[in-house]
Write a protein that holds these residues in place. Structure first.
Motif, PDB file in Angstrom:
ATOM      1  N   SER A   5       0.803  -1.220   0.000  1.00  0.00           N
ATOM      2  CA  SER A   5       0.000   0.000   0.000  1.00  0.00           C
ATOM      3  C   SER A   5       0.837   1.273   0.000  1.00  0.00           C
ATOM      4  O   SER A   5       0.302   2.366  -0.064  1.00  0.00           O
ATOM      5  CB  SER A   5      -0.981   0.006   1.179  1.00  0.00           C
ATOM      6  OG  SER A   5      -0.527  -0.812   2.208  1.00  0.00           O
ATOM      7  N   PRO A   7       2.349   4.355  -1.215  1.00  0.00           N
ATOM      8  CA  PRO A   7       1.922   5.061  -2.425  1.00  0.00           C
ATOM      9  C   PRO A   7       3.085   5.510  -3.312  1.00  0.00           C
ATOM     10  O   PRO A   7       2.855   6.066  -4.376  1.00  0.00           O
ATOM     11  CB  PRO A   7       1.181   6.282  -1.866  1.00  0.00           C
ATOM     12  CG  PRO A   7       1.805   6.510  -0.539  1.00  0.00           C
ATOM     13  CD  PRO A   7       2.237   5.168  -0.014  1.00  0.00           C
ATOM     14  N   ILE A   8       4.322   5.286  -2.899  1.00  0.00           N
ATOM     15  CA  ILE A   8       5.433   5.675  -3.758  1.00  0.00           C
ATOM     16  C   ILE A   8       6.236   4.439  -4.151  1.00  0.00           C
ATOM     17  O   ILE A   8       6.261   3.460  -3.426  1.00  0.00           O
ATOM     18  CB  ILE A   8       6.356   6.718  -3.072  1.00  0.00           C
ATOM     19  CG1 ILE A   8       6.908   6.169  -1.766  1.00  0.00           C
ATOM     20  CG2 ILE A   8       5.638   8.020  -2.839  1.00  0.00           C
ATOM     21  CD1 ILE A   8       7.961   7.066  -1.171  1.00  0.00           C
ATOM     22  N   PRO A   9       6.873   4.498  -5.326  1.00  0.00           N
ATOM     23  CA  PRO A   9       7.634   3.348  -5.791  1.00  0.00           C
ATOM     24  C   PRO A   9       8.724   2.956  -4.795  1.00  0.00           C
ATOM     25  O   PRO A   9       9.487   3.807  -4.341  1.00  0.00           O
ATOM     26  CB  PRO A   9       8.265   3.844  -7.093  1.00  0.00           C
ATOM     27  CG  PRO A   9       7.401   4.975  -7.540  1.00  0.00           C
ATOM     28  CD  PRO A   9       6.861   5.597  -6.290  1.00  0.00           C
ATOM     29  N   ASN A  23       7.251  -2.999  -5.163  1.00  0.00           N
ATOM     30  CA  ASN A  23       5.864  -2.853  -4.739  1.00  0.00           C
ATOM     31  C   ASN A  23       5.016  -2.434  -5.953  1.00  0.00           C
ATOM     32  O   ASN A  23       5.565  -2.102  -7.010  1.00  0.00           O
ATOM     33  CB  ASN A  23       5.766  -1.882  -3.557  1.00  0.00           C
ATOM     34  CG  ASN A  23       5.921  -0.430  -3.977  1.00  0.00           C
ATOM     35  OD1 ASN A  23       6.377  -0.156  -5.078  1.00  0.00           O
ATOM     36  ND2 ASN A  23       5.553   0.479  -3.104  1.00  0.00           N
ATOM     37  N   ALA A  25       3.382   0.200  -6.662  1.00  0.00           N
ATOM     38  CA  ALA A  25       3.642   1.552  -7.165  1.00  0.00           C
ATOM     39  C   ALA A  25       4.886   1.562  -8.051  1.00  0.00           C
ATOM     40  O   ALA A  25       4.966   2.300  -9.037  1.00  0.00           O
ATOM     41  CB  ALA A  25       3.805   2.531  -6.000  1.00  0.00           C
ATOM     42  N   THR A  28       4.023   0.228 -11.494  1.00  0.00           N
ATOM     43  CA  THR A  28       3.419   1.287 -12.304  1.00  0.00           C
ATOM     44  C   THR A  28       4.489   2.252 -12.802  1.00  0.00           C
ATOM     45  O   THR A  28       4.502   2.644 -13.963  1.00  0.00           O
ATOM     46  CB  THR A  28       2.394   2.077 -11.444  1.00  0.00           C
ATOM     47  OG1 THR A  28       1.565   1.142 -10.774  1.00  0.00           O
ATOM     48  CG2 THR A  28       1.566   3.013 -12.303  1.00  0.00           C
ATOM     49  N   PHE A  29       5.396   2.609 -11.905  1.00  0.00           N
ATOM     50  CA  PHE A  29       6.450   3.566 -12.256  1.00  0.00           C
ATOM     51  C   PHE A  29       7.313   3.030 -13.400  1.00  0.00           C
ATOM     52  O   PHE A  29       7.642   3.732 -14.345  1.00  0.00           O
ATOM     53  CB  PHE A  29       7.303   3.844 -11.015  1.00  0.00           C
ATOM     54  CG  PHE A  29       8.370   4.891 -11.211  1.00  0.00           C
ATOM     55  CD1 PHE A  29       8.043   6.238 -11.241  1.00  0.00           C
ATOM     56  CD2 PHE A  29       9.704   4.522 -11.363  1.00  0.00           C
ATOM     57  CE1 PHE A  29       9.022   7.203 -11.419  1.00  0.00           C
ATOM     58  CE2 PHE A  29      10.687   5.483 -11.546  1.00  0.00           C
ATOM     59  CZ  PHE A  29      10.344   6.824 -11.570  1.00  0.00           C
ATOM     60  N   SER A 102      10.542   9.064  -4.822  1.00  0.00           N
ATOM     61  CA  SER A 102       9.356   9.930  -4.808  1.00  0.00           C
ATOM     62  C   SER A 102       9.435  10.900  -5.963  1.00  0.00           C
ATOM     63  O   SER A 102      10.214  11.844  -5.895  1.00  0.00           O
ATOM     64  CB  SER A 102       9.251  10.726  -3.509  1.00  0.00           C
ATOM     65  OG  SER A 102       9.953  10.090  -2.481  1.00  0.00           O
TER      66      SER A 102
END
Ligand SMILES: Nc1ncnc2c1ncn2[C@@H]1O[C@H](COP(=O)(O)OP(=O)(O)OP(=O)(O)O)[C@@H](O)[C@H]1O
Ligand SMILES: [Mg+2]
Length: 352
Positions: A5, A7-9, A23, A25, A28-29, A102
């Motif tokens: 959970s 929220p940052i890679p 993770n 995130a 997605t990154f 971040s």
């Protein structure tokens, strides 16, 4: 799970520099699945405009978190994104590092509306203007207090002295702000680093670092760098000053260390790699940098001291970046090391 959970890679990097965990995130990154990422060398998948291998090494060796702010991070074909990066050794197994990325847009959404750089710029512009405007009336106030003191009884004179003393303190502070704004572009020429260090050391010893022991640990064979001698001395002076102030008046030791280190390679925005082998470390045995401000100490007006302006390190960072160098810090209680890395002056210039 906390990991999922975040929220940052976030990634875990193994002892050999390969990705061992990502993770969602981070997926997605990278725009890639964890399966395709795990096992791959991190620096193959991710290019960061900063000496990462060096940062990894130092995070492991010193068991401390390394903060790298405002760097360009590129994954695959994507355009670079400005990020703040943190490298932290894992608690239970220091060979593993956690990398937190971040992106600045997230960093900004979490409370800041302008990018720090431009916010800092306008803050400095504003402060400069104020500094200029305040100095004149201050001179008047201090002059008037001195006039009153001539005919004052001793009790009142104590008060007028206080006015004079405090206005002097404000003027000094304002001058620092003005100096920051006035920084001219460096007039670079071949400079012996030890000369600059020596000037800074001597000036420190008779002033703010009189209570400290300064130990020199130099590699005298270091070649010259290409620098503005006065600005370089200012950098060392600011770092020695912080080291001296960190001991809060107690005696302590500051170690000035120079050495040649070819491992630091910086990839410039232009893509050309540059080597910054001239390394200068200013190491103190004070309490270390307060964790609340650790990530921001190079920003202007960030200070952990009661009377601090917070411009010392901002100036260091500006001068060093004007010199195409690199400055980083490593701090744990009992050992804080600021490390400045600079390029070597081209051979041709050194002879002239
Ligand atoms: N060697 C150090 N040990 C511990 N903390 C440090 C050290 N160097 C810097 N810091 C922390 O970083 C803060 C920012 O330093 P910086 O030099 O930018 O500003 P300042 O020293 O507070 O004020 P100024 O230098 O403008 O008088 C300091 O206030 C201090 O809290
Ligand atoms: Mg300072």
């Amino acid at each position: 799970m906390i990991w999922a959970s975040l929220p940052i890679p976030a990634l875990l990097v193994g002892p050999d520099g390969s990705i061992t965990e990502v993770n969602p995130a981070a997926e997605t990154f990278f725009n890639a699945s964890s399966r395709s990422l795990i096992g791959q060398p991190l620096l193959d998948r991710l290019s960061i405009d900063a000496p990462m291998e060096e940062a990894f090494h130092r995070a492991r060796a010193n068991q401390s978190t390394i903060f790298i702010n405002d760097v360009d991070v590129t994954t695959g074909e994507r355009a670079p994104v400005q990020c703040n990066v943190q490298v932290a050794p894992m608690h239970d197994n220091a060979d593993y590092l956690m990398l937190l990325i971040s992106p600045r847009d997230i960093a900004d959404r979490l409370g800041r509306s302008m990018s720090v750089k431009s916010a800092a710029k306008s803050a400095i512009g504003m402060a400069e203007m104020l500094a200029h405007e305040i100095k004149n009336p201050l001179a008047g106030i201090s002059g008037a207090a001195q006039l009153i003191s001539m005919n004052a009884n001793p009790e009142d004179r104590e008060l007028t002295d206080l006015i004079v003393e405090e206005t002097r303190r404000i003027v000094k502070l304002l001058e620092q702000v003005e100096q920051f704004g006035n920084l001219r572009p460096p007039d670079r020429r071949p400079v012996n680093i030890h000369d600059a260090l020596d000037r800074a050391r001597k000036s420190a010893m008779v002033g703010f670092a009189a209570h400290m022991q300064i130990v020199e640990d130099y590699d005298p064979s270091l070649p010259s760098t290409l620098a503005d001698p006065d600005q370089l001395m200012q950098v060392f002076l600011n770092l020695i000053k912080n080291a001296a102030e960190a001991s809060k008046g107690r005696p302590g030791t500051i170690r000035l260390r120079t050495f040649y280190d070819l491992s630091l390679r910086l990839r410039r925005k232009s893509g050309t790699p540059s080597v910054l082998p001239l390394t200068i470390e200013i190491i103190d045995d004070g309490p270390g940098i307060a964790p609340e401000i650790a990530a921001d100490i190079f920003e202007p007006f960030v200070s952990g001291r009661e009377n601090g302006t917070g411009l010392g390190l901002a100036l260091v960072s500006k001068i060093i970046s004007d010199h195409e160098g690199w400055v980083q810090v490593d701090s744990v209680p009992g050992r804080t090391a600021f490390r400045v890395s600079l390029p070597v002056a081209p051979k041709k210039m050194e002879k002239s």
